[in-house]
Design an enzyme around this catalytic site. Structure first.
Site, PDB file in Angstrom:
ATOM      1  N   LYS A   1       1.234  -1.285   0.037  1.00 34.39           N
ATOM      2  CA  LYS A   1       0.514   0.021   0.201  1.00 34.39           C
ATOM      3  C   LYS A   1       0.862   1.729   0.055  1.00 34.39           C
ATOM      4  O   LYS A   1       2.338   0.897   0.383  1.00 34.39           O
ATOM      5  CB  LYS A   1      -0.503  -0.038   0.560  1.00 34.39           C
ATOM      6  CG  LYS A   1      -1.957   0.450   0.790  1.00 34.39           C
ATOM      7  CD  LYS A   1      -3.893   0.405   0.272  1.00 34.39           C
ATOM      8  CE  LYS A   1      -4.747   1.415   0.655  1.00 34.39           C
ATOM      9  NZ  LYS A   1      -6.033   0.040  -1.129  1.00 34.39           N
TER      10      LYS A   1
ATOM     11  N   ASP B   1      -6.864   4.230  -4.866  1.00 36.29           N
ATOM     12  CA  ASP B   1      -7.500   4.430  -3.531  1.00 36.29           C
ATOM     13  C   ASP B   1      -8.267   5.951  -3.543  1.00 36.29           C
ATOM     14  O   ASP B   1      -8.319   6.526  -4.184  1.00 36.29           O
ATOM     15  CB  ASP B   1      -6.840   4.169  -2.550  1.00 36.29           C
ATOM     16  CG  ASP B   1      -7.018   3.655  -1.276  1.00 36.29           C
ATOM     17  OD1 ASP B   1      -8.105   2.481  -1.516  1.00 36.29           O
ATOM     18  OD2 ASP B   1      -7.347   4.311   0.031  1.00 36.29           O
TER      19      ASP B   1
END
Length: 444
Positions: free
Chosen positions: A125, A165
């Protein structure tokens, strides 16, 4: 179990201020006690010690120039958590709340989520505390180019494949990819969520929301229920929420409320999704505008209160820890039968405990919101083949993946004596796949 308690203590000592990361680790390790009891051989290879420590954590400065000519500086992150079953895979989040704890928690969750998809992807991430809201396209382009000027060293189609995201949509992915291509002088599938004319996949924007509903429907069907005729409350109004609402309506449900970070709208006749799309995707305005444009719609200036609306199904799709114990109790008091997470860790531990104690159907995000990364994996496959599937083909593959995730999670929970505990099922099923690969690859 003393062994796992020691690991928790070590993680806490190393990451004393990383609240979200510690919460995620505790939740997973609590589920794995029964795995250790069943297979003590896992203790000898340091699987647990290694799986809670990222393989690599990258923090970097991101300088850029705003439209007034002033130099701004943000902080960038990429946490490459585990690559045992494939290249690191996980989104980039641009939001003021981003810090190392949030990126580590998201990367840790991504490891297990990606393992559940059946596709060969590790977990990672990244992101920045940059806020795209209120910025011009030129400012966002300059920021993305600066961000990628550092990140490009650490990613690649067979190494680490970021996606979007929160705060990173098609516009941002385009600027990021353009800079990557410029720096590397190569056109590869290094990012997913790309434009359809240059390597993107159909259904990618819709995938997380669609997948959430496919998982929820499979869970309900397995308990002789369905989404048809049910009232649904969805928090958020980004891609996940919008396309969860779209698929829920296609499955016969009535979506009656949605929110953004300022408040929520309640439309008892059913949310007009075309209007929501116009407000959020075209005009990029607050959801309050919906109430200004429609009759008999209630707007409340507190997004957390959305859970006080009576409904059959709740789909939290906004952000981490948005649904607390008070919200859970409100939902339960009005007879909610199912809660499925569209965001990453949107329910607090207290809320989860309330749902599980009430014996309702509760699906954790690492299983129910895996549709986005599953479709990203399908985009990676198409990029590798230099080929594109139709939207119907991608959607069918997505539906199959989400249904298989549900079956895997449910069967694993049952096999370990925790029938219908999908938290335990998801954590164990994801862990076992990654642990097996780690054992076979040696101590690395």
């Amino acid at each position: 179990m003393a062994y796992l308690d020691e690991i928790k203590a070590t993680v806490k000592a190393r990451n004393p201020h990383d609240r979200e990361f510690l919460q995620a680790v505790d939740e997973v390790l609590d589920s794995l006690e029964i795995v250790v009891e069943k297979d003590p051989s896992l203790l000898g290879s340091g699987i647990f010690e290694r799986i809670v420590e990222p393989e690599r954590q990258i923090i970097f400065r991101v300088p850029w120039v705003d439209d007034k000519g002033k130099v701004q500086v943000n902080r960038g992150y990429r946490v490459q958590f585990n690559s045992a079953i494939g290249p690191y895979k996980g989104g980039l989040r641009f939001h003021p709340s981003v810090n190392l704890s949030i990126i580590k928690f998201l990367g840790f969750e991504q490891v297990f989520k990606n393992a559940l998809t059946t596709l060969p992807m590790g977990g990672g991430k990244g992101g920045s505390d940059f806020d795209p809201k209120g910025k011009s396209d030129q400012e966002i382009m300059r920021f993305c180019q600066s961000f990628m000027s550092e990140l490009y060293r650490h990613i690649g189609a067979d190494c680490d494949v970021p996606a979007g995201d929160i705060g990173v949509g098609a516009r941002e992915v385009g600027y990021l990819f353009g800079q990557y291509k410029r720096l590397r002088n190569t056109f590869s599938g290094t990012l997913t969520g790309k434009g359809l004319t240059w390597g993107g996949s159909l259904i990618r924007k819709e995938a997380t929301g669609y997948g959430l509903c496919y998982f929820t429907e499979a869970m309900l069907n397995d308990h002789q229920k369905s989404m048809a005729g049910k009232k649904v409350v969805i928090s958020g109004s980004g891609n996940v929420a919008i396309y969860a609402a779209e698929k829920a309506a296609q499955l016969g449900a009535l979506v009656i409320a949605m929110s953004d970070s300022k408040g929520y709208v309640y439309d008892p006749c059913g949310i007009d999704l075309d209007l929501i799309k116009e407000i959020k995707e075209v005009k990029r305005e607050r959801i309050k505008v919906y109430a200004d444009m429609k009759k008999d719609v209630t707007y409340v200036d507190c997004c957390k209160d959305i859970w006080t609306i009576p409904c059959d199904i709740a789909l939290p799709c906004a952000t981490q820890n948005e649904l607390d114990e008070a919200g859970a109790k409100a939902l339960l008091s009005h007879g909610v039968i199912a809660v499925a997470e569209g965001a990453n860790m949107p329910c607090t531990p207290e809320a989860i405990a309330a749902f599980q104690n009430a014996k309702i159907l509760y699906a954790p995000g690492k299983a129910s919101n895996a549709g986005g990364v599953a479709c990203s994996g399908l985009e990676m496959s198409q990029n590798s083949m230099r080929y594109s599937w139709s939207s119907e083909e991608v959607d069918a593959k997505l539906k199959t993946i989400m249904e298989s995730i549900y079956q895997n999670v449910a069967q694993t929970a049952d096999a370990y004596g925790h029938t219908d505990n999908f938290v335990v099922g998801a954590n164990i099923a994801g862990f076992l796949k990654v642990a097996q690969a780690m054992k076979e690859q040696g101590i690395v």
